[in-house]
Every structure is written in structure tokens, then in C-alpha cells.
Motif scaffolding. Sequence first.
Motif, mmCIF file in Angstrom:
data_model
loop_
_atom_site.group_PDB
_atom_site.id
_atom_site.type_symbol
_atom_site.label_atom_id
_atom_site.label_comp_id
_atom_site.label_asym_id
_atom_site.label_seq_id
_atom_site.Cartn_x
_atom_site.Cartn_y
_atom_site.Cartn_z
ATOM 1 N N MET A 57 -2.863 -14.203 -3.010
ATOM 2 C CA MET A 57 -1.620 -13.628 -2.459
ATOM 3 C C MET A 57 -1.448 -12.216 -2.987
ATOM 4 O O MET A 57 -1.672 -11.941 -4.158
ATOM 5 C CB MET A 57 -0.416 -14.470 -2.868
ATOM 6 C CG MET A 57 0.919 -13.926 -2.318
ATOM 7 S SD MET A 57 2.311 -14.961 -2.837
ATOM 8 C CE MET A 57 2.361 -14.604 -4.577
ATOM 9 N N TYR A 58 -1.021 -11.310 -2.119
ATOM 10 C CA TYR A 58 -0.802 -9.929 -2.533
ATOM 11 C C TYR A 58 0.580 -9.502 -2.086
ATOM 12 O O TYR A 58 0.960 -9.696 -0.936
ATOM 13 C CB TYR A 58 -1.843 -8.999 -1.873
ATOM 14 C CG TYR A 58 -1.630 -7.543 -2.195
ATOM 15 C CD1 TYR A 58 -0.849 -6.742 -1.350
ATOM 16 C CD2 TYR A 58 -2.154 -6.997 -3.336
ATOM 17 C CE1 TYR A 58 -0.637 -5.424 -1.648
ATOM 18 C CE2 TYR A 58 -1.933 -5.675 -3.643
ATOM 19 C CZ TYR A 58 -1.182 -4.887 -2.793
ATOM 20 O OH TYR A 58 -0.948 -3.581 -3.102
ATOM 21 N N ALA A 67 -4.793 -8.730 7.769
ATOM 22 C CA ALA A 67 -3.449 -8.290 8.123
ATOM 23 C C ALA A 67 -2.414 -9.100 7.346
ATOM 24 O O ALA A 67 -2.577 -10.293 7.107
ATOM 25 C CB ALA A 67 -3.233 -8.441 9.618
ATOM 26 N N VAL A 68 -1.330 -8.420 6.951
ATOM 27 C CA VAL A 68 -0.325 -9.050 6.104
ATOM 28 C C VAL A 68 0.975 -9.268 6.860
ATOM 29 O O VAL A 68 1.186 -8.738 7.950
ATOM 30 C CB VAL A 68 -0.051 -8.191 4.848
ATOM 31 C CG1 VAL A 68 -1.305 -8.005 4.022
ATOM 32 C CG2 VAL A 68 0.543 -6.840 5.250
ATOM 33 N N THR A 69 1.849 -10.016 6.243
ATOM 34 C CA THR A 69 3.210 -10.218 6.732
ATOM 35 C C THR A 69 4.121 -9.197 6.047
ATOM 36 O O THR A 69 4.181 -9.149 4.812
ATOM 37 C CB THR A 69 3.693 -11.642 6.431
ATOM 38 O OG1 THR A 69 2.908 -12.567 7.171
ATOM 39 C CG2 THR A 69 5.165 -11.805 6.791
ATOM 40 N N ALA A 70 4.788 -8.406 6.844
ATOM 41 C CA ALA A 70 5.698 -7.392 6.305
ATOM 42 C C ALA A 70 7.079 -8.004 6.117
ATOM 43 O O ALA A 70 7.670 -8.518 7.076
ATOM 44 C CB ALA A 70 5.775 -6.184 7.236
ATOM 45 N N ALA A 76 8.775 -16.935 3.807
ATOM 46 C CA ALA A 76 7.330 -16.697 3.994
ATOM 47 C C ALA A 76 6.499 -17.806 3.376
ATOM 48 O O ALA A 76 5.563 -18.328 4.002
ATOM 49 C CB ALA A 76 6.958 -15.341 3.402
ATOM 50 N N LEU A 77 6.836 -18.183 2.158
ATOM 51 C CA LEU A 77 6.066 -19.223 1.473
ATOM 52 C C LEU A 77 6.242 -20.583 2.130
ATOM 53 O O LEU A 77 5.283 -21.366 2.238
ATOM 54 C CB LEU A 77 6.467 -19.277 -0.004
ATOM 55 C CG LEU A 77 6.117 -18.028 -0.834
ATOM 56 C CD1 LEU A 77 6.654 -18.165 -2.254
ATOM 57 C CD2 LEU A 77 4.611 -17.792 -0.849
ATOM 58 N N LYS A 135 1.329 -16.481 3.010
ATOM 59 C CA LYS A 135 1.165 -16.147 1.600
ATOM 60 C C LYS A 135 0.736 -14.698 1.363
ATOM 61 O O LYS A 135 0.944 -14.150 0.291
ATOM 62 C CB LYS A 135 0.137 -17.100 0.981
ATOM 63 C CG LYS A 135 0.595 -18.557 0.982
ATOM 64 C CD LYS A 135 -0.433 -19.456 0.328
ATOM 65 C CE LYS A 135 0.050 -20.906 0.302
ATOM 66 N NZ LYS A 135 -0.944 -21.785 -0.355
ATOM 67 N N ASN A 136 0.109 -14.112 2.354
ATOM 68 C CA ASN A 136 -0.333 -12.722 2.198
ATOM 69 C C ASN A 136 0.757 -11.788 2.735
ATOM 70 O O ASN A 136 0.753 -11.411 3.895
ATOM 71 C CB ASN A 136 -1.645 -12.504 2.969
ATOM 72 C CG ASN A 136 -2.230 -11.123 2.689
ATOM 73 O OD1 ASN A 136 -1.965 -10.529 1.647
ATOM 74 N ND2 ASN A 136 -3.017 -10.629 3.625
#
Length: 560
Positions: A1-2, A22-25, A54-55, A60-61
Motif C-alpha cells: 500500500m502506498y 494506477a491509484v485511488t485518489a 477505501a480500505l 489499498k493503493n
Amino acid sequence: MYHQSNTAAALQFPYSAMSVEAVTALYCRLSRDDELQGDSNSIINQKKILQRYALDHGYKNYRFYIDDGISGTTFNRPGFQQMIADIEAGLVNRVIIKDMSRLGRDYLQVGMYTEIMFPEHDIHFIAVNDGVDSTQGDNEFTPFRNIINEWYAKDTSKKIRAVMKVKGNAGEHLTTLPPYGYMKSPDNKKLWVRDEEAAAVVYEIGLYVMDGFGPSQIARKLTERRILTPAAYYASRGRKASNIKRGLPYAWDASTVADIMDRWREYLGHTVNFKTRKKSYKSKKVIHNPESEWMIFENTHDPIWTEAIADAARAARQTRRRPTKMGEMGMFSGMMFCADCGSVMYQCRATNFRREQEYYLCAGYRKSRDFCGQTHSIRTVILEELILENLREIVSFASRSKDEFVRLVMDSDLRQRDRDLAKRKRQLVDSEKRITELDAIFKRLYEDNISGKLSDERFQKLSADYEKEEQELKVLASSLRKEVELEESKSADVDRFLSVVERYTDIPELTPCILHEFVEKIIVHAASDPKGKNRTQEIDIYYKGIGALEMSKVTASMEK
């Protein structure tokens, strides 16, 4: 996770579409107005809600994008713009916000992002508390919610303006930060107190102004002396700066000095409110109000400048004095005027001129002989000698015979005001008399039109002409009444002049500082027999607070 806790940190580690999925903003925004509603909209609370969502849903990213203290009516926000840039770079595939108002409070812009941009980039968009999820199809209520959010911003802006108007009319400072040279009092944030180090620089700028230097010259001198610019000074103290130009720490800009000169009222210790406005809560463009709409409250804080410095700064900004091509500012620049056409007289110099050859010339005469038919010129050295001699005489008289000097000034002031009043009252009587005549004429025209003696077309033309004349006369009469009231209330400020006299018991030479302390303006008349042996020329010296006295009307002759 970042994930990162703020935008600044995220910018240090840019994503690469090749190396990072690609991440979740998770976007958070809080404005100053939102803070008034308590902790429900706080950045900390928003982060908790978004992170938990989100979790819980397996995203998670994720990465936080944060704008703290920025209104939703603008989309020029660092965190938001970084998120948009990452979306366009293909680094983000999902955007989650607490509710639609966090995205913004402009329903057109919000709609552009949620209905056009996000779908074009295949962005999964979620507003947690509003039940918006783009994968579940359109939410018909979302556009209405966006309109409500904008209405809230508009209503809040309206309330803030009303509060600011009340505060401004009560004499409270409306600016978020005090001008350079002042700071908020540690004991009472509503009050301004002198910031001694910055105030010393402002005072020195005032002295440069008194010496005849303009903004560009003063900026160069401050830069050469390696004095911190306002922005650099605030940064060195760990304080916020509002709309102050940034750059090298010692590189002063002429416009910065000009801004300081333009605030001469504040540096005299006065509060000036309602100098600017904005057309709407959406527009960030600042509009400058005319001085007639300003509210000025005198002596609200300690002054940094004296009246003489403020007068010099005001005169310099009004005339926008400029250095000659040789780089020097004439001592009398912006203070001398032609007696016939009223034009400013400017200094004429050349590299091959000896100092005694330098002179001042009427700008109107040089522009056109039709504009000013006579040559109004005077040599600089003669002018300096005349002013110095007359100044010494008046200062000596005022110091030696104070009571007699006061009587002389008041008698002269009374005679001058009587002449001005008589002239304006005659104009006012003539205007009011003509207005009465026009009322009678209009009445007769109406009667002739009703009786058939005057056609409708002719009546309309004549009545329109007379009505226009009457309206113009009413405006003139109103202006004359105000001028009469002003003249009746005016009186010479002898006390101010005498207070300056007390500081100059001896005047060995005429300096720009002394000149601006005492002299308001100089009127130069055309010379008689300009090329003959009997050349004489009258000069009227107007002293600050007392005007032109009989003894301050001097004559230059061939002997001088």
C-alpha cells in the motif's frame, strides 16, 4: 500500500505509468468558511472517512490530495490541480471525496469534471456521503446537489460581505495582513502596531521621496544596500505575506516602492476601507473603487511618516515625476506650474550645459504656441536662490514674531477665501436664477402646446433642449454649493507650519527635503521684456498650510 499525507510530499516522488499501478485518489478540501461549521469537515475527519471507505472496499493503493484553506469557488488549487495532472497522465483510476461540495461549489465546473473529464479518462468517481458512484449509473439528484452547493457559496459570500461592510463602516481594518511596516498587535489582533525593523525601512523610503527620488531610483538604492524585500523579510520572520512579489531577497522592484508610496494615508496612521471590490464571489479580479467611495478613519494606529513625507509621496505619485535623460530628478519636478495655462514645468538639462544654464520650461508652451502663447521659463539657480531667500525671510519672521505672523496668515487666508467665496456665490446665484427662468419657459411651452400654438414636434425639441440645460445647471449648482460649504469651513493650518518652522531655525541651503517640508507649489508668470535689459519675472510661492502670502510673491530681475 502506498499513500502520502499531503501534496507537497507526494510531489517529491512522482509516479511513473510504467512502474506504478494506477491509484485511488482521496481528495480532501477545507476552506476558511467550512471551518466555522466545526470538525465535521476538518481535513483530519475527511481523511479518516476516505481512508476507511477505501480500505473497506479493497482500494489499498491510494493517495491523498489535499487543499487546506482554499475556497470551493476556485479550481486553481494546488492539490486539485496535481490530481487532475495525475489523471491526465494515467496515474489515477479512481477519485473518492467525502461529498460533492468538497470537489467544488461551482456547479458548471463540477459538472464539467464529473460528467465530461472523468468519464473520458475512465475515472471511477465516488462521493461517499452523497451516495454518488459512477459505476452505478447517473444520479439524477447530483446536478441539483451541485446547484445547492453553489448557492451555499453565494449565500456565504453575501453574508461575509455584509459583515465586512459593518466592520468597515465601524473603522475596523479589513485587510487580512497589515501593510509592510506594521504587524498585528500580539494583545489585540484587530489593532496594528509598528514592526520597528520594517518601519525603519519605510521611513527611509519616505526620506528618499523627500529628496526627490522616484520609485525606480529608490528601488535601486535599497537593492544596493542589500535590504530585504518585504516578501523576503516576512519569510525571514516566518510570517505570511499577502500578494507580495517574490524573487531574490534583495531585489527591490519599483512597483513595490510605488505601492508603499500609494499607501501614504496608512503610514500617517489612518485606516482606509473599501479601496477595492470584486464583481462576484466567483471572480478573483480586484476592481479599484473611486476615492469618493472610500471610508477613512484618522489616527487609528501609530504613524510612520510625517505629514511632509506623506505630502511628498502623494505629490510624486500624482505627477509621476520622471528622471531626466541624465538620470537625475529635478528638485522642483512636479511642483512648478505655468501661471497662464496651468501646465507642469519640467527641467531642461544637457551634458554640455553648465549648472547655471539649466532651466525649467512650460510643457504647454513647448507642446503648442496655441496652447500657451508666452514663454514661461526660469533658470534653476535663480529659482533656488529666490526660494531660499524667501523661505529664510518667512521662517525668520514666523520665529521672531509668531503672533504677528499668525495674524498675517489669517488675514491673507480670509481675503483669499472671501474672493473665492464671492466668485462661487455669484456663479451659484446665476445658475439658480437660470433654473427658475427655465421652469417658467417650460410652463409657457406646455401651455402653448395645449392651446395649439406650438406643434408637438416643436414642443418635444424645445423641451428636450431646455430640460438638458436645466439638468446640467442643477449638477453645476450642486457642485457649487459643496464648494461654498468647503470654502467656508476651510482655514489656514498655521500650527502645522509653525511646528515645521521650529525644526529649522537655520537654513544654510535649499535641499529637496526642506523644500518638500515647506513648499506646496510654485506658480511662474511670464517674464516682462524677456529678451531686454529690464527683464523681470514674478513667482508665487505657495507654502503648505498657509498658501501664498504677499511676502511670498517674489520677483526675479536681471540683477538676480
